[in-house]
Design an enzyme around this catalytic site. Structure first.
Site, PDB file in Angstrom:
ATOM      1  N   ASP A   1      31.948  -8.239 -17.170  1.00 39.86           N
ATOM      2  CA  ASP A   1      30.968  -9.029 -16.768  1.00 39.86           C
ATOM      3  C   ASP A   1      30.552  -8.601 -15.341  1.00 39.86           C
ATOM      4  OD1 ASP A   1      29.082 -11.062 -16.167  1.00 39.86           O
ATOM      5  OD2 ASP A   1      30.950 -12.456 -15.755  1.00 39.86           O
TER       6      ASP A   1
ATOM      7  N   SER B   1      23.812  -5.542 -11.703  1.00 39.02           N
ATOM      8  CA  SER B   1      23.373  -4.923 -12.823  1.00 39.02           C
ATOM      9  C   SER B   1      21.990  -4.909 -13.138  1.00 39.02           C
ATOM     10  CB  SER B   1      24.198  -5.398 -13.873  1.00 39.02           C
ATOM     11  OG  SER B   1      23.879  -6.845 -13.988  1.00 39.02           O
ATOM     12  N   SER B   2      21.140  -6.017 -12.961  1.00 35.06           N
ATOM     13  CA  SER B   2      19.808  -6.143 -12.998  1.00 35.06           C
ATOM     14  C   SER B   2      19.095  -5.044 -12.338  1.00 35.06           C
ATOM     15  CB  SER B   2      19.226  -7.453 -12.430  1.00 35.06           C
ATOM     16  OG  SER B   2      19.662  -7.680 -11.053  1.00 35.06           O
ATOM     17  N   ALA B   3      19.385  -4.635 -10.962  1.00 32.61           N
ATOM     18  CA  ALA B   3      18.902  -3.724 -10.300  1.00 32.61           C
ATOM     19  C   ALA B   3      19.122  -2.287 -10.797  1.00 32.61           C
ATOM     20  CB  ALA B   3      19.167  -3.548  -8.921  1.00 32.61           C
ATOM     21  N   ALA B   4      20.430  -2.131 -11.377  1.00 37.00           N
ATOM     22  CA  ALA B   4      20.691  -0.778 -11.909  1.00 37.00           C
ATOM     23  C   ALA B   4      19.852  -0.519 -13.218  1.00 37.00           C
ATOM     24  CB  ALA B   4      22.150  -0.650 -12.381  1.00 37.00           C
TER      25      ALA B   4
ATOM     26  N   ASP C   1      20.453  -4.401  -3.159  1.00 38.44           N
ATOM     27  CA  ASP C   1      20.984  -3.858  -4.520  1.00 38.44           C
ATOM     28  C   ASP C   1      20.464  -2.353  -4.592  1.00 38.44           C
ATOM     29  OD1 ASP C   1      22.467  -6.213  -4.473  1.00 38.44           O
ATOM     30  OD2 ASP C   1      21.209  -7.078  -5.921  1.00 38.44           O
TER      31      ASP C   1
END
Length: 436
Positions: free
Chosen positions: A152, A158-161, A203
């Site tokens: 998780d 993770s959104s920036a990735a 991020d």
């Protein structure tokens, strides 16, 4: 710290084969964007006040295989989500601000709003960001995206990735050469303008600027950054820091808990504290932030602050100092002292910033008792997702086993939802986002 182990040849071959079948092209024509997740060892909850923070990437994240489509068509599939995403890069994309009640950031960082295929909003957002700065795209992509399995990614950015992965793919397909600074701004446009998310640039900066084995330090007021690498104690005598791994211990909490009604007031309380301190020193400003308050002013007037404001200010000034000390200890290779600062950051987040769900607090406390752990804290706000820890390489497996066992005793229901093989992950440091 060893060589980069992610992505593996097996992962790359799998992604290339999927895209090859989608596009009808050879596997050696498939390019792969590697966009890592990030952790922030120090600098909790002070970025919005213009404080200094530090971050690094890990060897887990987003992989996006792609080939240019040969026309304006975009055709995407996801390993995590059903359906396909199709659109044209010569279309005009318009912002789609999403309300907090409808927006859901999934484990690969994509936003969904009731429909499976809305996981493609970050791809459309990348097109929007490039268009909004005058770049006309003529070449679409055929692509397949997946995130690191079994975790998780709450608190790992993770959104920036995901946004960065799509930016790099569109840029490569259209022969656009962008600097990291430009892509930091473009990813900000994806999140702030296209999706309407309220977050800063830490991020994407960490993901785009990090370097293997270095700590990325950023002043959130000036936006200046620096890569801190291990230095030398004496001329020509390199310091070898104690070998370490990064533990990610997952709580099983998927959704942020909002049972603490005061959490949304934290930023306001920091600003109220700043205003009081600036007014007391005769230097009042319209939109005060704590980075505008000189430490000597804080020391002189902190006893006059109301209790909650005093706690928020204490967290800011102590955390900012921990970051500065952390930069020094990282450069010297002293992992024990670096870990102590991380743990102190976690404690201040709980006591002074008053954040953290009970399961995350318990997980933090368990990590501090685990063998070989130098230091631990929440990864993110502490209301879902995971905790991070730095641990002696030689005791990492023992520590992971200890944490799994102890957390199962404290939170049996949440622990039962976790895959025991990935409930505690042993990670290495990563590198910046790139195309391979």
């Amino acid at each position: 710290m060893g060589e980069l182990s992610w992505p593996s040849d097996a992962q790359l071959n799998y992604i290339r084969n999927v895209v090859s079948q989608m596009a009808g092209q050879r596997t050696d024509e498939v390019q792969v964007v590697v966009s890592p997740y990030r952790i922030c060892p120090l600098g909790a909850h002070i970025d919005h006040q213009g404080g200094t923070v530090c971050a690094m990437t890990i060897d887990k994240g987003i992989l996006l295989g792609f080939v240019p489509s040969g026309d304006s068509q975009v055709h995407l599939r996801s390993e995590q989500f059903r359906g396909e995403v199709r659109f044209r890069v010569d279309e005009i994309q318009h912002p789609k601000p999403m309300s907090g009640t409808n927006l859901k950031v999934q484990s690969n960082g994509s936003s969904t709003q009731h429909e499976d295929c809305d996981w493609g909003n970050y791809a459309r957002g990348a097109q929007y960001a490039l268009q909004s700065r005058g770049h006309r795209l003529s070449q679409g992509i055929i692509g397949f995206i997946c995130g690191s399995k079994g975790l998780d990614s709450s608190g790992l950015s993770s959104s920036a990735a995901v946004g960065i992965a799509y930016l790099l793919a569109f840029e490569r397909a259209n022969n656009l050469l962008m600097s990291p600074a430009e892509n930091i701004e473009y990813d900000r446009l994806i999140e702030n303008e296209y999706l309407g998310l309220k977050n800063g640039i830490l991020d994407q900066s960490a993901i785009l600027l990090s370097s293997h084995g270095c700590l990325t330090s950023m002043n959130c007021k000036t936006k200046k950054h620096e890569l801190i690498c291990f230095s030398k104690l004496q001329k020509d005598i390199p310091l070898v820091p104690k070998a370490f791994k990064i533990l990610l211990a997952f709580s099983g909490l998927k959704q942020a808990l909002t049972s603490n009604p005061g959490y949304n007031r934290r930023v306001e309380e920091c600003q109220e504290a700043a205003k009081f301190l600036l007014d007391a020193s005769g230097n009042g400003k319209t939109e005060p932030v704590l980075s505008d308050v000189h430490p000597e002013v804080y020391e002189a007037y902190k006893h006059k602050l109301e209790t909650n404001l005093a706690k928020r200010a204490e967290h800011y000034f102590s955390e900012n100092m921990r970051v500065l000390k952390g930069i020094e200890t990282w450069a010297s290779g002293d992992m024990e002292k670096f870990g102590e600062l991380i743990s102190a950051s976690g404690l201040s987040s709980i006591r002074n910033y008053e954040c953290g769900a009970e399961p995350l607090i318990q997980l933090y406390e368990i990590l501090l008792r685990a063998p070989g752990v130098f230091g631990a804290r929440f990864s993110g706000a502490g209301f879902r997702g995971c905790c991070l820890a730095f641990v002696d390489t030689h005791k990492a497996a023992e520590a992971a086993s200890f944490v799994r066992g102890e957390y199962s005793k404290r939170q049996p229901k949440l622990a039962s939802k976790l895959n025991q093989e990935t409930a505690v992950l042993i990670c290495d440091v990563g590198d910046c986002a790139r195309v391979i």
